[in-house]
Design a protein around this motif. Sequence first.
Motif, PDB file in Angstrom:
ATOM      1  N   PRO A   4       0.202  84.311  -5.743  1.00 43.61           N
ATOM      2  CA  PRO A   4       1.208  84.962  -6.714  1.00 43.61           C
ATOM      3  C   PRO A   4       2.407  84.030  -7.218  1.00 43.61           C
ATOM      4  CG  PRO A   4       1.255  86.352  -4.704  1.00 43.61           C
ATOM      5  CD  PRO A   4       0.255  85.303  -4.523  1.00 43.61           C
ATOM      6  N   THR A   5       2.545  83.027  -5.931  1.00 46.55           N
ATOM      7  CA  THR A   5       3.685  82.316  -6.228  1.00 46.55           C
ATOM      8  C   THR A   5       3.399  81.001  -6.936  1.00 46.55           C
ATOM      9  OG1 THR A   5       3.340  81.039  -4.245  1.00 46.55           O
ATOM     10  CG2 THR A   5       4.544  83.043  -3.935  1.00 46.55           C
ATOM     11  N   LEU A   6       2.160  80.933  -7.383  1.00 47.79           N
ATOM     12  CA  LEU A   6       1.872  79.676  -7.966  1.00 47.79           C
ATOM     13  C   LEU A   6       2.156  79.754  -9.736  1.00 47.79           C
ATOM     14  CD1 LEU A   6      -1.564  78.529  -6.570  1.00 47.79           C
ATOM     15  CD2 LEU A   6       0.671  77.321  -6.408  1.00 47.79           C
ATOM     16  N   ASN A   7       2.604  78.878 -10.241  1.00 51.14           N
ATOM     17  CA  ASN A   7       2.626  78.942 -11.666  1.00 51.14           C
ATOM     18  C   ASN A   7       1.216  78.809 -11.974  1.00 51.14           C
ATOM     19  OD1 ASN A   7       2.787  77.873 -14.452  1.00 51.14           O
ATOM     20  ND2 ASN A   7       4.829  77.284 -13.950  1.00 51.14           N
ATOM     21  N   PRO A   8       1.060  79.726 -13.264  1.00 56.27           N
ATOM     22  CA  PRO A   8      -0.310  79.955 -13.867  1.00 56.27           C
ATOM     23  C   PRO A   8      -0.939  78.553 -14.405  1.00 56.27           C
ATOM     24  CG  PRO A   8       1.220  81.708 -14.566  1.00 56.27           C
ATOM     25  CD  PRO A   8       1.862  80.533 -13.950  1.00 56.27           C
ATOM     26  N   ALA A   9      -0.178  77.690 -14.798  1.00 55.96           N
ATOM     27  CA  ALA A   9      -0.511  76.333 -15.362  1.00 55.96           C
ATOM     28  C   ALA A   9      -0.848  75.424 -14.164  1.00 55.96           C
ATOM     29  CB  ALA A   9       0.743  75.629 -16.058  1.00 55.96           C
ATOM     30  N   GLU A  10      -0.462  75.864 -12.706  1.00 54.84           N
ATOM     31  CA  GLU A  10      -0.643  74.802 -11.729  1.00 54.84           C
ATOM     32  C   GLU A  10      -2.281  75.095 -11.340  1.00 54.84           C
ATOM     33  OE1 GLU A  10       2.102  75.494  -8.868  1.00 54.84           O
ATOM     34  OE2 GLU A  10       3.766  74.644 -10.081  1.00 54.84           O
ATOM     35  N   GLU A  11      -2.805  74.151 -10.839  1.00 53.95           N
ATOM     36  CA  GLU A  11      -4.242  74.076 -10.110  1.00 53.95           C
ATOM     37  C   GLU A  11      -3.905  74.561  -8.774  1.00 53.95           C
ATOM     38  OE1 GLU A  11      -7.347  70.939 -11.640  1.00 53.95           O
ATOM     39  OE2 GLU A  11      -5.373  70.036 -11.547  1.00 53.95           O
ATOM     40  N   MET A  12      -5.076  75.609  -8.314  1.00 56.31           N
ATOM     41  CA  MET A  12      -5.029  75.925  -6.798  1.00 56.31           C
ATOM     42  C   MET A  12      -5.225  74.708  -5.824  1.00 56.31           C
ATOM     43  SD  MET A  12      -4.663  79.073  -6.480  1.00 56.31           S
ATOM     44  CE  MET A  12      -5.517  79.486  -4.827  1.00 56.31           C
ATOM     45  N   PRO A  13      -4.732  74.669  -4.975  1.00 54.58           N
ATOM     46  CA  PRO A  13      -4.893  73.445  -3.789  1.00 54.58           C
ATOM     47  C   PRO A  13      -6.329  73.483  -3.470  1.00 54.58           C
ATOM     48  CG  PRO A  13      -2.708  74.691  -3.180  1.00 54.58           C
ATOM     49  CD  PRO A  13      -3.558  75.572  -4.445  1.00 54.58           C
ATOM     50  N   VAL A  14      -6.780  72.681  -3.294  1.00 58.51           N
ATOM     51  CA  VAL A  14      -7.923  72.268  -2.662  1.00 58.51           C
ATOM     52  C   VAL A  14      -8.083  71.295  -1.457  1.00 58.51           C
ATOM     53  CG1 VAL A  14     -10.569  71.366  -3.150  1.00 58.51           C
ATOM     54  CG2 VAL A  14      -9.138  72.415  -4.910  1.00 58.51           C
ATOM     55  N   ILE A  15      -8.794  71.802  -0.281  1.00 54.86           N
ATOM     56  CA  ILE A  15      -8.922  70.750   0.711  1.00 54.86           C
ATOM     57  C   ILE A  15     -10.271  70.149   0.596  1.00 54.86           C
ATOM     58  CG2 ILE A  15      -8.858  70.887   3.295  1.00 54.86           C
ATOM     59  CD1 ILE A  15      -6.437  72.178   1.902  1.00 54.86           C
ATOM     60  N   ARG A  16     -10.120  68.833   0.281  1.00 55.79           N
ATOM     61  CA  ARG A  16     -11.018  67.973   0.323  1.00 55.79           C
ATOM     62  C   ARG A  16     -11.774  67.666   1.840  1.00 55.79           C
ATOM     63  NH1 ARG A  16      -7.259  68.011  -3.655  1.00 55.79           N
ATOM     64  NH2 ARG A  16      -7.951  67.028  -5.631  1.00 55.79           N
ATOM     65  N   LEU A  17     -12.681  68.067   2.304  1.00 50.18           N
ATOM     66  CA  LEU A  17     -13.298  67.918   3.648  1.00 50.18           C
ATOM     67  C   LEU A  17     -14.518  66.940   3.598  1.00 50.18           C
ATOM     68  CD1 LEU A  17     -13.531  68.766   6.504  1.00 50.18           C
ATOM     69  CD2 LEU A  17     -14.797  70.401   5.816  1.00 50.18           C
ATOM     70  N   ILE A  18     -14.293  65.576   4.363  1.00 51.01           N
ATOM     71  CA  ILE A  18     -15.202  64.552   4.174  1.00 51.01           C
ATOM     72  C   ILE A  18     -15.699  64.291   5.733  1.00 51.01           C
ATOM     73  CG2 ILE A  18     -15.799  62.482   3.221  1.00 51.01           C
ATOM     74  CD1 ILE A  18     -13.566  62.917   1.361  1.00 51.01           C
ATOM     75  N   ASP A  19     -16.874  64.643   5.989  1.00 50.75           N
ATOM     76  CA  ASP A  19     -17.323  64.237   7.458  1.00 50.75           C
ATOM     77  C   ASP A  19     -19.052  64.113   7.471  1.00 50.75           C
ATOM     78  OD1 ASP A  19     -18.246  64.670  10.202  1.00 50.75           O
ATOM     79  OD2 ASP A  19     -15.945  64.732  10.456  1.00 50.75           O
ATOM     80  N   GLY A  58      -3.377  69.621  -2.777  1.00 54.11           N
ATOM     81  CA  GLY A  58      -4.187  69.997  -1.637  1.00 54.11           C
ATOM     82  C   GLY A  58      -3.746  68.797  -0.632  1.00 54.11           C
ATOM     83  N   CYS A  59      -5.012  68.651   0.339  1.00 57.80           N
ATOM     84  CA  CYS A  59      -5.032  67.201   1.045  1.00 57.80           C
ATOM     85  C   CYS A  59      -6.548  67.060   1.382  1.00 57.80           C
ATOM     86  CB  CYS A  59      -4.227  67.781   2.225  1.00 57.80           C
ATOM     87  SG  CYS A  59      -5.314  69.029   3.328  1.00 57.80           S
ATOM     88  N   LEU A  60      -6.785  65.981   2.017  1.00 57.19           N
ATOM     89  CA  LEU A  60      -7.832  65.157   2.393  1.00 57.19           C
ATOM     90  C   LEU A  60      -8.163  65.520   3.971  1.00 57.19           C
ATOM     91  CD1 LEU A  60      -7.802  62.121   0.396  1.00 57.19           C
ATOM     92  CD2 LEU A  60      -9.618  63.798   0.003  1.00 57.19           C
ATOM     93  N   VAL A  61      -9.096  66.124   4.454  1.00 59.99           N
ATOM     94  CA  VAL A  61      -9.264  65.866   5.981  1.00 59.99           C
ATOM     95  C   VAL A  61     -10.429  65.223   6.125  1.00 59.99           C
ATOM     96  CG1 VAL A  61      -9.966  67.661   7.704  1.00 59.99           C
ATOM     97  CG2 VAL A  61      -8.236  68.394   6.136  1.00 59.99           C
ATOM     98  N   LEU A  62     -10.578  64.230   6.741  1.00 63.75           N
ATOM     99  CA  LEU A  62     -11.780  63.327   6.643  1.00 63.75           C
ATOM    100  C   LEU A  62     -11.912  62.465   8.284  1.00 63.75           C
ATOM    101  CD1 LEU A  62     -11.047  60.262   4.626  1.00 63.75           C
ATOM    102  CD2 LEU A  62      -9.411  61.837   5.240  1.00 63.75           C
ATOM    103  N   ASP A  63     -13.042  62.273   8.568  1.00 63.27           N
ATOM    104  CA  ASP A  63     -13.499  61.231   9.550  1.00 63.27           C
ATOM    105  C   ASP A  63     -13.096  59.823   9.274  1.00 63.27           C
ATOM    106  OD1 ASP A  63     -14.337  60.259  11.964  1.00 63.27           O
ATOM    107  OD2 ASP A  63     -16.081  61.255  12.031  1.00 63.27           O
ATOM    108  N   ILE A  64     -12.977  59.022  10.111  1.00 63.31           N
ATOM    109  CA  ILE A  64     -12.805  57.556  10.022  1.00 63.31           C
ATOM    110  C   ILE A  64     -14.143  56.844   9.763  1.00 63.31           C
ATOM    111  CG2 ILE A  64     -12.263  55.320  10.696  1.00 63.31           C
ATOM    112  CD1 ILE A  64      -9.675  56.468  12.175  1.00 63.31           C
TER     113      ILE A  64
END
Length: 214
Positions: A4-19, A58-64
Amino acid sequence: MSDPTLNPAEEMPVIRLIDDDVAFRRAVRRLLQAAGHHVAEYSSVGAMLLEGIGSAPGCLVLDIHMPGPSGLDLQEMVATQPEPLPVIFVTAEATVHETLRAMKAGAADFLFKPVDGDTLVSVVNKAVAEDAARRKTRRHLADLQNRYARLSPRERQVLDMVVSGALNKQISAELGAAERTVKAHRAHVMSKMGVSSLADLVRAVVQLDVPASA
């Protein structure tokens, strides 16, 4: 889970998980989803790039080490974006050189498998919050720059003198304009810059790093 604290025009955060480890990826996805995050998972950097990283925060969570481009390669690509995402590495092994390269390139954190679930959630929460704060700061600065660009040359002169501490009569004498005209310019400056006090105006000019007029 909506925030509820997000501005309606803002996108929801996404965690991009790559492994490329399916079992690990699914376990982390469940962990992060249980913590209230929206997760998009990929088996490789190439798979994510084919779909497109998108503009969501959001952010990226990934392996090397993965087939195709490495996590370090993706970190370099992300750093060139207008809204660079925080990068969290979670890897089974890494050389000292790889670890230093990741941290020097601004990795939000660097964790080793097996990773503690609470630690990972805490690191992701922090990265998402910092990403949101940076985006907010960039939007605020862009708004100030747009407002400043709408000032006329005379209004910019008045702004410069006002924030330097000059009184209306001093500005009037310097510009050779009637004091009521100076007052009108000053009011226009305050309105266009979206501020209601001298302190706010000074703060805006400091954030813009506007050079003093000649």
